[in-house]
Design a protein around this motif. Structure first.
Motif, PDB file in Angstrom:
ATOM      1  N   LEU A  66       0.477  -1.170  -0.205  1.00  0.00           N
ATOM      2  CA  LEU A  66       0.364  -0.204  -0.017  1.00  0.00           C
ATOM      3  C   LEU A  66       1.027   1.396  -0.029  1.00  0.00           C
ATOM      4  O   LEU A  66       0.300   2.288  -0.712  1.00  0.00           O
ATOM      5  N   LEU A  67       1.823   0.892   0.559  1.00  0.00           N
ATOM      6  CA  LEU A  67       3.143   2.280   0.880  1.00  0.00           C
ATOM      7  C   LEU A  67       4.236   1.892   0.847  1.00  0.00           C
ATOM      8  O   LEU A  67       5.094   2.055   0.919  1.00  0.00           O
ATOM      9  N   PRO A  68       4.438   1.955  -0.552  1.00  0.00           N
ATOM     10  CA  PRO A  68       5.625   1.338  -1.004  1.00  0.00           C
ATOM     11  C   PRO A  68       6.988   2.511  -0.675  1.00  0.00           C
ATOM     12  O   PRO A  68       6.715   4.149  -0.657  1.00  0.00           O
ATOM     13  N   ALA A  69       8.023   2.079  -0.708  1.00  0.00           N
ATOM     14  CA  ALA A  69       9.139   3.037   0.243  1.00  0.00           C
ATOM     15  C   ALA A  69      10.023   3.296  -1.169  1.00  0.00           C
ATOM     16  O   ALA A  69      11.399   3.314  -0.786  1.00  0.00           O
ATOM     17  N   SER A  85       5.872   6.957   5.878  1.00  0.00           N
ATOM     18  CA  SER A  85       5.930   6.615   7.413  1.00  0.00           C
ATOM     19  C   SER A  85       5.466   7.683   8.383  1.00  0.00           C
ATOM     20  O   SER A  85       3.884   7.348   8.959  1.00  0.00           O
ATOM     21  N   HIS A  86       4.647   8.569   7.481  1.00  0.00           N
ATOM     22  CA  HIS A  86       3.934   9.909   7.963  1.00  0.00           C
ATOM     23  C   HIS A  86       2.280   9.896   7.544  1.00  0.00           C
ATOM     24  O   HIS A  86       1.907  10.473   7.962  1.00  0.00           O
ATOM     25  N   VAL A  87       2.840   8.732   6.109  1.00  0.00           N
ATOM     26  CA  VAL A  87       0.844   8.355   5.711  1.00  0.00           C
ATOM     27  C   VAL A  87       0.257   6.824   6.636  1.00  0.00           C
ATOM     28  O   VAL A  87      -1.076   6.960   6.310  1.00  0.00           O
ATOM     29  N   MET A  88       1.652   6.619   6.923  1.00  0.00           N
ATOM     30  CA  MET A  88       0.785   4.927   7.861  1.00  0.00           C
ATOM     31  C   MET A  88      -0.464   5.685   8.788  1.00  0.00           C
ATOM     32  O   MET A  88      -1.313   4.549   8.876  1.00  0.00           O
TER      33      MET A  88
END
Length: 134
Positions: A66-69, A85-88
């Motif tokens: 969902l939130l690729p690095a 990390s701020h969206v998680m």
């Protein structure tokens, strides 16, 4: 209300850290009420899930999907993909409220209270436990 802050070291990798034993120790003998657990960080969250059978790794894999690095994030400082990390916390909130009955957490058989931390730039996390008597 009784409250306590505990500090955890999550290390330099993404982690699902089981806090259940600490939470159980905090509520032991307190009677009936609610336990509120809060992470005062913009890049960490709390999840109630099964651990040890692969679900914790599955959660990290799902968050990676969902939130690729990668470099798509507008929030750009720290390690590559730090913005995710701020969206998680919008997906894994920084709080949980749990029932406590006779000084024991009223969790399901396979449920654990877990700190979820994708931020490899900050290995020190605080977690606040607050008990509200019923």
């Amino acid at each position: 209300m009784d409250s306590e802050v505990r500090t955890y070291t999550t290390g330099g990798t993404e982690v699902v850290l089981d806090l259940t034993r600490d939470v159980e120790a905090f509520v032991a003998g307190r009677g009936d009420g609610l336990l509120h657990v809060f992470v005062p960080h913009a890049t960490a969250g709390l999840a109630i899930l099964e651990t040890g059978a692969g679900s914790d790794d599955d959660l990290l894999a799902a968050l990676e999907d969902l939130l690729p690095a990668d470099d798509r994030w507008r929030h750009r400082h720290g390690s590559p993909g730090h913005g995710r990390s701020h969206v998680m916390p919008a997906l894994v909130p920084p709080y949980a409220t749990l029932p406590v009955l006779a000084g024991r957490l009223a969790l399901g058989t396979w449920q654990s209270v877990c700190l979820v931390d994708l931020n490899v730039d900050n290995a020190r996390r605080e977690v606040r436990f607050s008990f509200l008597a019923g």
